[in-house]
Design a protein around this motif. Structure first.
Motif, PDB file in Angstrom:
ATOM      1  N   HIS A  19       0.825  -1.208   0.000  1.00 11.90           N
ATOM      2  CA  HIS A  19       0.000   0.000   0.000  1.00 11.90           C
ATOM      3  C   HIS A  19       0.856   1.254   0.000  1.00 11.90           C
ATOM      4  O   HIS A  19       0.625   2.188  -0.790  1.00 11.90           O
ATOM      5  N   ASP A  20       1.863   1.311   0.869  1.00  9.70           N
ATOM      6  CA  ASP A  20       2.695   2.507   0.963  1.00  9.70           C
ATOM      7  C   ASP A  20       3.544   2.707  -0.289  1.00  9.70           C
ATOM      8  O   ASP A  20       3.776   3.835  -0.724  1.00  9.70           O
ATOM      9  N   VAL A  21       4.021   1.612  -0.882  1.00 13.15           N
ATOM     10  CA  VAL A  21       4.805   1.698  -2.116  1.00 13.15           C
ATOM     11  C   VAL A  21       3.949   2.263  -3.240  1.00 13.15           C
ATOM     12  O   VAL A  21       4.400   3.112  -4.016  1.00 13.15           O
ATOM     13  N   LEU A  22       2.710   1.829  -3.332  1.00 12.80           N
ATOM     14  CA  LEU A  22       1.816   2.332  -4.383  1.00 12.80           C
ATOM     15  C   LEU A  22       1.572   3.828  -4.226  1.00 12.80           C
ATOM     16  O   LEU A  22       1.667   4.591  -5.201  1.00 12.80           O
ATOM     17  N   ARG A  23       1.261   4.253  -3.014  1.00 16.91           N
ATOM     18  CA  ARG A  23       1.004   5.678  -2.782  1.00 16.91           C
ATOM     19  C   ARG A  23       2.238   6.517  -3.111  1.00 16.91           C
ATOM     20  O   ARG A  23       2.139   7.574  -3.725  1.00 16.91           O
ATOM     21  N   GLN A  24       3.403   6.050  -2.696  1.00 19.11           N
ATOM     22  CA  GLN A  24       4.628   6.811  -2.940  1.00 19.11           C
ATOM     23  C   GLN A  24       4.947   6.870  -4.427  1.00 19.11           C
ATOM     24  O   GLN A  24       5.356   7.911  -4.949  1.00 19.11           O
ATOM     25  N   ALA A  25       4.755   5.740  -5.124  1.00 16.86           N
ATOM     26  CA  ALA A  25       5.023   5.713  -6.559  1.00 16.86           C
ATOM     27  C   ALA A  25       4.104   6.664  -7.309  1.00 16.86           C
ATOM     28  O   ALA A  25       4.514   7.346  -8.255  1.00 16.86           O
ATOM     29  N   ALA A  26       2.852   6.740  -6.874  1.00 20.65           N
ATOM     30  CA  ALA A  26       1.913   7.674  -7.506  1.00 20.65           C
ATOM     31  C   ALA A  26       2.305   9.118  -7.206  1.00 20.65           C
ATOM     32  O   ALA A  26       2.279   9.980  -8.096  1.00 20.65           O
ATOM     33  N   ALA A  27       2.693   9.386  -5.966  1.00 26.31           N
ATOM     34  CA  ALA A  27       3.064  10.752  -5.581  1.00 26.31           C
ATOM     35  C   ALA A  27       4.325  11.223  -6.292  1.00 26.31           C
ATOM     36  O   ALA A  27       4.464  12.412  -6.615  1.00 26.31           O
ATOM     37  N   ASP A  28       5.259  10.309  -6.569  1.00 28.96           N
ATOM     38  CA  ASP A  28       6.527  10.661  -7.208  1.00 28.96           C
ATOM     39  C   ASP A  28       6.443  10.690  -8.727  1.00 28.96           C
ATOM     40  O   ASP A  28       7.461  10.936  -9.395  1.00 28.96           O
ATOM     41  N   GLY A  29       5.270  10.401  -9.286  1.00 25.78           N
ATOM     42  CA  GLY A  29       5.131  10.391 -10.736  1.00 25.78           C
ATOM     43  C   GLY A  29       5.622   9.126 -11.387  1.00 25.78           C
ATOM     44  O   GLY A  29       5.709   9.058 -12.620  1.00 25.78           O
TER      45      GLY A  29
END
Length: 728
Positions: A182-192
């Protein structure tokens, strides 16, 4: 024939001529560039004669690719997938040599090595030309695939027709991003890194995202079995030892996957999530689908029921697909070699060995499996199937060896995001409306391996704690020395290696690893061994393990207190009294106590379950395998996968309540996720979906999970036969 059909036929003929013309020009250009490729006689020819020779050769190569290639691929289904990928270039080059021999007067010649290059370039150019033409006429492309899907449905008897149009009930596509927390997905989305996912998350009114909590066994075998079949009872780990048969069950082994699927169906008395007009793509289990491709449990079946390779045939029967994927495969092997070399030069830490066959295994997971599965999903949508479940394993494979937060893994996420974008675009053209749900089966937790940190494996530590010989390299470690001292004190005498080897051999344990979860079984002890039995035979073992800094806690059965959890410093808590945030489980977070309690009820729980340490500040664990990104036990991100859904479907928590689930802050356990997905299916398709909640014991229809024949699957595999697969 109506005007519309004449126009479509005319466009098709123009497309064929255009591809032929471009292929001819490509062949002429290659003949001018490559010294070992010739289209003229030794005395030279006129420009017109040379052009005619090139057109003849290009046409012959195109016909052979269309007619002979599918037959070759069907014959090579018995070849392992990795070998098939390597054969693509050789076979394509062979077809070109045959095409050159068909040119009149023998004017076309090429060395075998050059023929491979020429064939690859021509296939790639033909594919690009076809794609460009298709892009200019999306409606024609959709109509073609829709007609193919209609023919497949009529042959297989699958429901179809007008009621399956965009005005009918929506279908649903579940895409599993294996290992993405979950956290990896959110971070990947936030970082483009994942713009498609970022767009979904930005539309909060349209999509929702929630983590869910895995069972103690946080790995694909347990999670996907629970999600697809509604039960993962008695799956304590990725691999475990079953005393009554003396076998080691491994989730990634076809025979084991088939047996686990059989047990789940027997327990739930239901075929699975996909029993009505469903498709299972790239999964460990079938889920009750009647359309199966790259499903591991199918590889264990014999005869007409063995259909695990059919997806490869349907995809690679198009030579353009084969060449494109083969080129990407080679590029990925080179990418992995370059990345691992850079990691060694920079002395990055933690780091594991990435040589041998691993570059090819990675390329298969990140290229071949992705291309075939995404193409199959697109075909399923054009076929109008009700439910599709597909697993994309690319990130999980790379994160194991490069780390879940590494740049290597982030690049894989970007490529997966492009595949998701392609699926979303195709859904807009499909013959029915689709809801797309993204989810994962587990996350990954980073950390140096147990062996890298302490100089010996879990098996070495167990053997040392039992007074058994260990390798010389392990003998010199502090852990092994302390273990041997503990054995000497417990036995009140020095340990003689030869004596202990002779006397203790019957009780040597089977030591297995599942990420940061270890399992110890003693084959000569009938049933589940007790703490008292182990203390009698190996008085230093449990203390050695519990006090080791790389171990978080142990689970073992006690004759006096029932099952107990042991921690460092003599900590001991009966399983019935476990509480989150206290005792040996203090750092493992919410739900840990219940996860351990549930696993303790499994018939095949190991004699000793060993969970590695977990540092809540850094999120680190120590895998008992060669992995710097791991999952399988408790501790950190590995236990927090995600569920991303369109808000036109019920909120997962509301769906849980409607299915009689226990109140919780987030969904807990793969079986709960199964009930949520089943609820969504019923919302979209109505009561005809024959699903029951996991654990249902009343009378229920038992769907045969593997209907159909090889031919039905090959005809209706759902793999897109056209040029659109390159975006996958």
């Amino acid at each position: 024939m109506g005007d519309g059909r004449w126009r479509r036929t005319g466009r098709a003929l123009i497309g064929v001529v255009a591809v032929w013309a471009v292929s001819t020009l490509t062949m002429l250009a290659l003949a001018g560039i490559l010294p070992d490729f010739q289209l003229q006689s030794d005395d030279g020819d006129t420009v017109t004669r040379t052009a005619f020779t090139a057109a003849w050769g290009a046409g012959a190569f195109g016909l052979l690719s269309a007619l002979v290639w599918p037959v070759l691929v069907r014959a090579l289904l018995i070849v392992p997938a990795l070998v098939l990928g390597a054969l693509v270039f050789f076979l394509n080059g062979s077809l070109l040599l045959i095409a050159l021999r068909l040119i009149p007067d023998g004017r076309g010649t090429a060395d075998p090595e050059t023929a491979v290059v020429v064939a690859a370039v021509m296939s790639a150019v033909a594919s690009a030309t076809s794609t460009a033409l298709a892009v200019r006429d999306d409606d024609a492309y959709r109509r073609r695939l829709s007609r193919l899907a209609d023919r497949r449905r009529r042959r297989s008897g699958t429901p179809g027709g007008a009621d399956r149009g965009r005005g009918g009930p929506p279908g649903i596509v579940f895409v599993q991003l294996d290992g993405v927390g979950h956290d990896v997905l959110r971070q990947a989305a936030a970082d483009g890194v994942m713009p498609t996912v970022a767009g979904l998350l930005a539309d909060e009114a349209g999509h929702g995202l929630t983590p869910w909590s895995t069972d103690w066994s946080s790995q694909t075998g347990a999670s996907q079995l629970g999600i697809l079949h509604g039960s993962n009872f008695d799956v304590p780990a990725f691999r475990w030892y079953e005393k009554e048969t003396g076998t080691v069950m491994v989730s990634s082994r076809p025979a084991s996957a088939l047996e686990l699927q059989r047990r789940a169906i027997a327990r739930t008395r239901d075929g699975g999530l996909l029993t009505v007009d469903g498709a299972s793509r790239g999964n460990l289990f079938g889920g009750g689908a009647d359309q199966l491709a790259l499903v591991l449990s199918m590889a264990a079946r014999r005869g007409k029921g063995r259909r695990s390779r059919a997806g490869y045939f349907a995809y690679f029967s198009d030579p353009a697909n084969a060449v494109r994927t083969a080129l990407s495969f080679v590029a990925e092997v080179g990418r992995e070699i370059g990345q691992s070399t850079r990691a060694r030069i920079r002395k990055e830490s933690p780091r594991v060995k990435r040589g041998g066959l691993y570059p090819f295994i990675r390329a298969f997971a990140t290229v071949v499996e992705r291309d075939v599965v995404v193409s199959a999903v697109i075909g399923d949508m054009f076929a109008g199937r009700t439910a599709v479940y597909a697993d994309l394993v690319a990130y999980d494979e790379v994160a194991h060896h490069s780390g879940p937060h590494s740049r290597d893994a982030a690049k894989v996420l970007t490529r997966l995001d492009r595949s998701l974008g392609l699926i979303a675009k195709i859904a807009e053209q499909a013959p029915r409306t689709y809801r797309i749900v993204l989810l994962s089966d587990h996350g990954q937790s980073p950390g140096e391996t147990f062996a890298g940190k302490y100089g010996l494996t879990l098996k070495d530590l167990v053997r040392a704690g039992c007074g058994l010989p260990v390798p010389r390299s392990a003998q010199r470690t502090r852990s092994a020395s302390e273990a041997r001292d503990a054995v000497r004190i417990a036995l009140h005498r020095p340990v003689d290696e030869q004596e202990t080897e002779r006397s203790a051999r019957p009780s040597e344990p089977v030591v297995l690893a599942s990420g940061n979860l270890g399992l110890l079984s003693f084959p000569d002890i009938e049933g589940r061994a007790s703490r008292e039995q182990l203390d009698s035979r190996h008085p230093a073992l449990l203390g050695t393990l519990a006090d080791h800094p790389g171990v978080g806690f142990l689970l073992v059965r006690s004759e006096e207190h029932g099952s107990v959890v042991l921690g460092s410093g003599g900590a001991e808590v009966p399983v019935a009294e476990l509480t989150d945030g206290e005792g040996p489980l203090a750092v493992f977070g919410e739900g840990a106590a219940e996860a351990v309690r549930r696993t303790d009820t499994f018939p095949h729980v190991a004699d000793v379950m060993v969970n590695s340490m977990y540092d809540p500040v850094t999120g680190r664990v120590h895998a008992f395998e060669e992995q710097i990104g791991s999952h399988g036990g408790l501790g950190g991100e590995q236990s927090r996968p995600f569920l991303l859904w369109p808000r036109t479907l019920a909120d997962p928590m509301d769906a849980m309540a409607a299915e009689g689930g226990t109140p919780a802050r987030i969904p807990v356990g793969a079986e709960t996720v199964h009930r949520i997905l089943a609820r969504w299916l019923r919302e979209l398709s109505g009561p005809q979906v024959p699903l029951q909640p996991a654990g249902f014991t009343g009378a229920a229809r038992v769907d045969m999970p593997f209907p159909g024949t090889d031919e039905e699957l090959l005809d209706g595999s759902g793999v897109v036969p056209g040029p659109r697969g390159e975006g996958a």
